[in-house]
Design a protein around this motif. Structure first.
Motif, PDB file in Angstrom:
ATOM      1  N   PRO A  60       0.826  -1.207   0.000  1.00 32.91           N
ATOM      2  CA  PRO A  60       0.000   0.000   0.000  1.00 32.91           C
ATOM      3  C   PRO A  60       0.865   1.264   0.000  1.00 32.91           C
ATOM      4  CG  PRO A  60      -0.033  -1.036   2.147  1.00 32.91           C
ATOM      5  CD  PRO A  60       0.706  -1.967   1.237  1.00 32.91           C
ATOM      6  N   VAL A  61       0.338   2.297  -0.637  1.00 32.28           N
ATOM      7  CA  VAL A  61       1.042   3.564  -0.733  1.00 32.28           C
ATOM      8  C   VAL A  61       0.392   4.546   0.227  1.00 32.28           C
ATOM      9  CG1 VAL A  61       1.668   5.462  -2.258  1.00 32.28           C
ATOM     10  CG2 VAL A  61       1.581   3.126  -3.141  1.00 32.28           C
ATOM     11  N   SER A  62       1.199   5.198   1.042  1.00 29.34           N
ATOM     12  CA  SER A  62       0.642   6.180   1.962  1.00 29.34           C
ATOM     13  C   SER A  62       0.475   7.516   1.242  1.00 29.34           C
ATOM     14  CB  SER A  62       1.547   6.347   3.173  1.00 29.34           C
ATOM     15  OG  SER A  62       2.776   6.903   2.775  1.00 29.34           O
ATOM     16  N   ASP A  63      -0.526   8.284   1.651  1.00 31.26           N
ATOM     17  CA  ASP A  63      -0.807   9.565   1.032  1.00 31.26           C
ATOM     18  C   ASP A  63      -0.118  10.715   1.748  1.00 31.26           C
ATOM     19  OD1 ASP A  63      -2.397   8.418  -0.883  1.00 31.26           O
ATOM     20  OD2 ASP A  63      -4.226   8.613   0.288  1.00 31.26           O
ATOM     21  N   SER A  64       0.704  10.439   2.728  1.00 32.41           N
ATOM     22  CA  SER A  64       1.326  11.505   3.504  1.00 32.41           C
ATOM     23  C   SER A  64       2.377  12.265   2.700  1.00 32.41           C
ATOM     24  CB  SER A  64       1.937  10.948   4.772  1.00 32.41           C
ATOM     25  OG  SER A  64       2.967  10.046   4.458  1.00 32.41           O
ATOM     26  N   HIS A  65       2.965  11.615   1.712  1.00 29.77           N
ATOM     27  CA  HIS A  65       3.983  12.261   0.888  1.00 29.77           C
ATOM     28  C   HIS A  65       3.440  12.382  -0.529  1.00 29.77           C
ATOM     29  CE1 HIS A  65       6.859  11.871   4.096  1.00 29.77           C
ATOM     30  NE2 HIS A  65       6.585  10.572   4.192  1.00 29.77           N
TER      31      HIS A  65
END
Length: 67
Positions: A54-59
């Protein structure tokens, strides 16, 4: 079931099954070559697990707040 619905954990299990023929090769041929092959399989499995995780949306890449 389509491939897009599978989680990266399923791919990890399938990838670990690739170690079975590698161990057969190691015991049937040469142990150092089998150990290097097993290391290569583990590196490939780890990189695929990280890549399809999964890819985090924080960056958020490409967003600029300098306006």
């Amino acid at each position: 079931m389509e491939l897009e619905e599978l989680s990266p954990r399923v791919g990890l299990v399938v990838g670990l099954l690739a170690l079975l023929p590698v161990t057969w090769y190691a015991f049937g041929s040469s142990l150092p070559a089998g150990a290097i092959s097993a290391l290569n399989v583990l590196i490939i499995i780890t990189s695929l697990y990280i890549a399809f995780g999964p890819v985090s949306d924080s960056h958020a890449h490409g967003s600029s707040d300098a306006s």
